[in-house]
Design an enzyme around this catalytic site. Structure first.
Site, PDB file in Angstrom:
ATOM      1  N   HIS A 130       0.782  -1.221  -0.094  1.00  0.00           N
ATOM      2  CA  HIS A 130      -0.020  -0.076   0.158  1.00  0.00           C
ATOM      3  C   HIS A 130       0.861   1.074  -0.029  1.00  0.00           C
ATOM      4  O   HIS A 130       0.789   1.926   1.016  1.00  0.00           O
ATOM      5  CB  HIS A 130      -0.794   0.047   1.075  1.00  0.00           C
ATOM      6  CG  HIS A 130      -2.034   0.885   1.198  1.00  0.00           C
ATOM      7  ND1 HIS A 130      -2.423   1.908   0.127  1.00  0.00           N
ATOM      8  CD2 HIS A 130      -3.017   1.055   1.930  1.00  0.00           C
ATOM      9  CE1 HIS A 130      -3.462   2.501   0.321  1.00  0.00           C
ATOM     10  NE2 HIS A 130      -3.838   2.091   1.384  1.00  0.00           N
ATOM     11  N   ARG A 288      -3.318  12.106   3.331  1.00  0.00           N
ATOM     12  CA  ARG A 288      -3.480  11.129   2.061  1.00  0.00           C
ATOM     13  C   ARG A 288      -3.736  12.132   1.035  1.00  0.00           C
ATOM     14  O   ARG A 288      -3.103  11.833  -0.020  1.00  0.00           O
ATOM     15  CB  ARG A 288      -4.625  10.155   2.297  1.00  0.00           C
ATOM     16  CG  ARG A 288      -4.424   8.960   3.050  1.00  0.00           C
ATOM     17  CD  ARG A 288      -3.526   8.175   2.752  1.00  0.00           C
ATOM     18  NE  ARG A 288      -3.447   7.467   1.391  1.00  0.00           N
ATOM     19  CZ  ARG A 288      -4.249   6.316   1.335  1.00  0.00           C
ATOM     20  NH1 ARG A 288      -4.936   5.890   2.142  1.00  0.00           N
ATOM     21  NH2 ARG A 288      -4.359   5.901   0.113  1.00  0.00           N
TER      22      ARG A 288
HETATM   23  N1  NVA Z   1      -4.529  -3.594   5.517  1.00  0.00           N
HETATM   24  C1  NVA Z   1      -6.092  -3.266   5.378  1.00  0.00           C
HETATM   25  C2  NVA Z   1      -5.682  -1.792   4.983  1.00  0.00           C
HETATM   26  C3  NVA Z   1      -6.795  -1.177   4.474  1.00  0.00           C
HETATM   27  C4  NVA Z   1      -6.355   0.405   4.099  1.00  0.00           C
HETATM   28  C5  NVA Z   1      -6.441  -4.151   4.357  1.00  0.00           C
HETATM   29  O1  NVA Z   1      -5.910  -4.576   3.124  1.00  0.00           O
HETATM   30  O2  NVA Z   1      -7.667  -4.124   4.407  1.00  0.00           O
HETATM   31  N1   CP Z   2      -6.159   3.534   4.416  1.00  0.00           N
HETATM   32  C1   CP Z   2      -6.914   3.414   3.116  1.00  0.00           C
HETATM   33  O1   CP Z   2      -6.669   3.040   2.615  1.00  0.00           O
HETATM   34  O2   CP Z   2      -8.314   3.683   3.389  1.00  0.00           O
HETATM   35  P1   CP Z   2      -9.560   3.400   2.378  1.00  0.00           P
HETATM   36  O3   CP Z   2      -9.646   1.645   2.591  1.00  0.00           O
HETATM   37  O4   CP Z   2     -10.729   3.845   2.786  1.00  0.00           O
HETATM   38  O5   CP Z   2      -9.201   3.788   0.783  1.00  0.00           O
END
Ligand code: NVA
Ligand code: CP
Length: 301
Positions: A130, A288
């Site tokens: 991410h 963000r």
């Molecule tokens: N680790 C989490 C992050 C969400 C922003 C997921 O992948 O669901």
């Molecule tokens: N932290 C993040 O990526 O949040 P969302 O899943 O809401 O985009």
């Protein structure tokens, strides 16, 4: 060659620091009411195979505030949902838009998009990484701690956000300790790569060890998107990894607590901590937007 942001390790230390500086500049301009049309007439395709609040809204707002346009494209509403290949989709979208951002289940899908796209591809989350989250987080750490002379503690699941942060710690150069239950370690290739890059990463099963002397404590949900069916099992396994006031008290007195959100309050983090004085989670979420703008400017213009 077109530059993508698929892994945080696609960026050098200098590029990461430049993106942070640019984010700071754009944040300051916005605070003063200055919004410049840096991306006038540019479009961003945003493909979502999974839900999103922050990533979607921050990218879309970032494009509109810079004079451009963003298209929200749900995976199943595209012909992708009916079997058109990722490669053909990438080739076609490249003829219309200036960049493609995608949130996908499997990391291989974002790699495939990047392979066939003639325009920059941005990873808006995959099961492996991410990177956009991490750039906003580094901006937040710089704002709150003045730089990266820090000990960073990860507590919880060794997931996508954790993987990208481990790589970032090695690239930027800060100490990181990761406390996870046995069997929930971060990706092995990621850890090996961080070590190759000269990173100082410790993996432990002991949250107390991780937070000892920490400047930053970071946690994330115990069951990421795609792992929802394991939630009940994980709730038991992860119990001692909850970021609560007792754990926060074991770190430095001025520790900041971070979470990429969405949070499962009462599971990986308590209400008391999310809403408490150490928490920076909403500043982190705001960042963000500023980081997204900097990423788009770096890749598109
Ligand atoms: N680790 C989490 C992050 C969400 C922003 C997921 O992948 O669901
Ligand atoms: N932290 C993040 O990526 O949040 P969302 O899943 O809401 O985009």
């Amino acid at each position: 060659m077109v530059r993508h942001l698929i892994s945080i390790s696609d960026l050098s230390r200098e590029e990461i620091l430049e993106i942070i500086s640019l984010s700071e500049k754009l944040k300051d301009e916005r605070k003063r009411g200055i919004l410049k049309e840096y991306l006038k007439n540019k479009s961003l395709a945003m493909i979502f195979e999974l839900p999103s609040t922050r990533t979607r809204v921050s990218f879309e707002t970032a494009m509109s505030e810079m004079g451009g346009h963003a298209l929200y494209l749900s995976w199943n509403d595209l012909q992708l949902g009916r079997g058109e290949t990722i490669g053909d989709t990438a080739k076609v979208l490249s003829r219309y838009v200036s960049a493609i951002m995608a949130r996908v289940r499997e990391h291989s899908k974002i790699i495939e998009l990047g392979k066939h796209s003639q325009v920059p591809v941005i990873n808006g989350l995959s099961n492996l990484e991410h990177p956009c989250q991490i750039l906003a987080d580094l901006l937040t750490i710089k704002e709150k701690k003045g730089g990266f002379d820090i000990k960073f503690a990860w507590v919880g699941d060794g997931n996508n956000v954790c993987n990208s942060m481990i790589l970032a710690s090695a690239i930027v150069g800060f100490e990181m300790s990761v406390a996870v239950p046995k069997g929930y370690e971060p990706n092995e290739d990621v850890v090996n790569k961080a070590v190759e890059l000269g990173g100082n990463v410790e993996i432990t099963n002991d949250p107390l060890k991780a937070v000892d002397d920490a400047d930053v404590i970071y946690t994330d949900v115990w069951a990421s998107m795609g792992h929802e069916s394991e939630r009940e099992k994980r709730l038991k396994i992860f119990r001692k990894y909850q970021v609560n006031s007792d754990l926060v008290d074991k770190a430095k007195s001025d520790v900041i607590v971070m979470h990429c959100l969405p949070a499962h309050r009462g599971e990986e983090i308590t209400d008391e901590v999310v809403d408490g004085s150490h928490s920076v989670v909403f500043d982190q979420a705001e960042n963000r937007l500023h980081a997204q703008k900097a990423i788009l400017l770096r890749l598109i213009s």
